[in-house]
Design an enzyme around this catalytic site. Structure first.
Site, short mmCIF file in Angstrom:
data_model
loop_
_atom_site.label_atom_id
_atom_site.label_comp_id
_atom_site.label_asym_id
_atom_site.label_seq_id
_atom_site.Cartn_x
_atom_site.Cartn_y
_atom_site.Cartn_z
N TYR A 140 -29.98 -17.84 -43.91
CA TYR A 140 -29.37 -16.86 -43.72
C TYR A 140 -27.71 -17.50 -43.78
O TYR A 140 -26.73 -16.56 -44.31
CB TYR A 140 -29.55 -15.93 -42.92
CG TYR A 140 -30.25 -14.77 -43.09
CD1 TYR A 140 -31.48 -15.12 -43.52
CD2 TYR A 140 -29.91 -13.38 -42.83
CE1 TYR A 140 -32.56 -13.90 -43.73
CE2 TYR A 140 -30.89 -12.38 -42.95
CZ TYR A 140 -32.08 -12.66 -43.53
OH TYR A 140 -32.93 -11.54 -43.86
N ASP A 222 -47.55 -18.10 -45.14
CA ASP A 222 -48.24 -17.57 -46.07
C ASP A 222 -49.40 -16.86 -45.34
O ASP A 222 -49.95 -15.72 -45.52
CB ASP A 222 -48.38 -18.18 -47.17
CG ASP A 222 -49.17 -19.68 -47.15
OD1 ASP A 222 -49.15 -19.97 -45.71
OD2 ASP A 222 -49.11 -20.26 -47.94
N ASP A 250 -41.15 -6.17 -41.14
CA ASP A 250 -41.17 -5.25 -41.92
C ASP A 250 -42.96 -4.79 -42.29
O ASP A 250 -43.13 -3.79 -42.51
CB ASP A 250 -40.19 -5.26 -43.29
CG ASP A 250 -39.18 -4.43 -43.31
OD1 ASP A 250 -38.40 -4.63 -42.12
OD2 ASP A 250 -38.69 -4.03 -44.17
C1 IPM Z 1 -32.97 -6.84 -40.87
C2 IPM Z 1 -31.99 -6.37 -42.18
C3 IPM Z 1 -30.82 -7.36 -42.15
C4 IPM Z 1 -31.37 -8.95 -42.12
C5 IPM Z 1 -30.02 -7.20 -43.39
C6 IPM Z 1 -29.46 -5.85 -43.68
C7 IPM Z 1 -28.83 -8.32 -43.27
O1 IPM Z 1 -32.86 -6.54 -43.19
O2 IPM Z 1 -32.22 -6.70 -39.90
O3 IPM Z 1 -33.90 -6.87 -40.88
O4 IPM Z 1 -32.02 -9.54 -43.32
O5 IPM Z 1 -31.31 -9.48 -41.04
MN MN Z 2 -35.11 -6.64 -42.59
#
Ligand code: IPM
Ligand code: MN
Ligand code: NAD
Length: 350
Positions: A140, A222, A250
């Site tokens: 990132y 994975d 997620d």
């Molecule tokens: C999260 C989001 C963020 C990330 C984005 C919006 C920058 O997906 O907090 O999970 O990837 O950290």
């Molecule tokens: Mn996210």
């Protein structure tokens, strides 16, 4: 004592769920004798549209001077064609970095199985895991990064980089957290391919020596993506790099029942950021149907980290009751309640 916090409602469903969370937090903090003093600041798409900057200076100053930042979500489809560095999401990355919050705690508890869930009820019993996601490093933030457009020969690049100090500090957060839980840490990496991951694994292994009571194992990312679905009960604390943690959390939200249930706390600096795992959900924004629970729970994590464990516990208890009962829940959980009705049901228990 008043609880001074900065609130960044942001975009999409952000302001909708923030309004509900503040209502619930006001009730509970008054009851526990520490009334909330919440001040909202512009952040994200709205701020960019108004001032040309997604992270205005007044917001930056307020975040540096407060005790906690409660964030909704940022992001809007109208910015989808811009390079990442010019999107409102970049403001969120900058905020995390500015406040030094290198560890993002994402608890996942399976307490409700919505009608459309891909899981049988039995498959979800007893799932309670914590993803500790590294938040201010890795791919990132790594340099160099860039893009050169030149027809068929275009190139774009990012860099995944970690220092051992960055790995060590987030690993310690994970080990410490595990001591309050099942004393089991699974470090997730891609050390069969990535040299950063190999160092990650070596550093976590050596930090683990300081925690002889904690069982430590390692898993490739994975495989972890598969095991989170097929055998999630094996996990207690998972610690992983920024990008892997983003994706796995997620995915894990499906175990909890909805992305609209997952809270998080970004910690490690002097001012924590409390942000749900979900985004601005443009597909449902403005309809009054967003699930406010993730944001309310995020508020509870904030209370806990500010030293108000009793108030936090009361909020989580109320959430659990309302969600388990399943009568006043939003559509993502198979219910019919609006955002406000779902929050009302929680507030009514407080
Ligand atoms: C999260 C989001 C963020 C990330 C984005 C919006 C920058 O997906 O907090 O999970 O990837 O950290
Ligand atoms: Mn996210
Ligand atoms: P998203 O998390 O916004 O939505 C994913 C899916 O989950 C959508 O179908 C959405 O309707 C649903 N959902 C999310 N939160 C919900 C809630 N509280 N109640 C009910 N349903 C909910 O992810 P996306 O669609 O990939 O991204 C949309 C925008 O949000 C993008 O601009 C993205 O960059 C941004 N984003 C921001 C954050 C943040 O600010 N922390 C986090 C993730 C994504």
């Amino acid at each position: 004592m008043k609880l001074d916090i900065v609130v960044l409602p942001g975009d999409g469903i952000g302001p909708e769920v923030i309004a509900e969370a503040l209502r619930v937090l006001e009730v509970v903090t008054r009851r526990f004798g520490h009334p909330l003093q919440a001040k909202e600041y512009p952040f994200g798409t709205g701020a960019a549209a108004r001032s040309g900057r997604a992270f205005p200076d007044e917001t930056r100053k307020a975040c540096l001077e407060t005790r906690a930042v409660l964030l909704g979500a940022v992001g809007d489809p109208s910015f989808d064609n811009l390079p990442p560095s010019e999107r409102p999401e970049a403001a969120l990355l900058e905020l995390r970095k500015l406040l030094g919050n290198f560890a993002n705690l994402r608890p996942i508890v399976a307490q409700f199985n919505p009608p459309h869930s891909p899981f049988r009820d039995e498959a979800l019993a007893g799932i309670d895991l914590l993803i500790v996601r590294e938040l201010t490093g890795g791919i990132y933030f790594g340099e160099p990064r860039g893009r050169e457009d030149s027809g068929k020969d275009s190139r774009a690049w990012n860099t995944m980089v970690y220092t051992s100090a960055e790995v060590e500090r987030v690993a310690r957060v994970a080990f410490e957290a595990s001591l309050e839980r099942q004393a089991h840490v699974t470090s997730v990496d891609k050390s069969n391919v990535l040299v950063t991951s190999k160092m990650w694994r070596d550093v976590v292994e050596s930090v683990g020596k300081d925690y002889p009571k904690v069982k430590l194992d390692h898993m490739y990312v994975d495989r972890a993506a598969m095991e989170i679905i097929s055998n999630p009960r094996q996990f207690d604390v998972m610690v992983t790099a920024n990008l892997f943690g983003d994706i796995l959390s997620d995915e894990a939200s499906v175990l909890a029942g909805s992305l609209g249930l997952l809270p998080s706390a970004s910690i490690g600096g002097t001012v924590g950021i409390y942000e749900p795992v979900h985004g601005s959900a443009p597909d449902i924004a403005g309809k009054g149907i967003a699930n406010p629970v993730a944001q309310i729970w995020t508020g509870a994590m904030m209370l806990e980290h500010l030293g108000h464990a009793d108030a936090a516990k009361a909020v989580v208890g109320a959430i659990e009751k309302v969600v388990e009962e399943g009568k006043t829940v939003t559509r993502d959980l198979g219910g019919k309640a609006s955002t406000t009705e779902a929050a009302d049901a929680i507030a009514a228990l407080l």
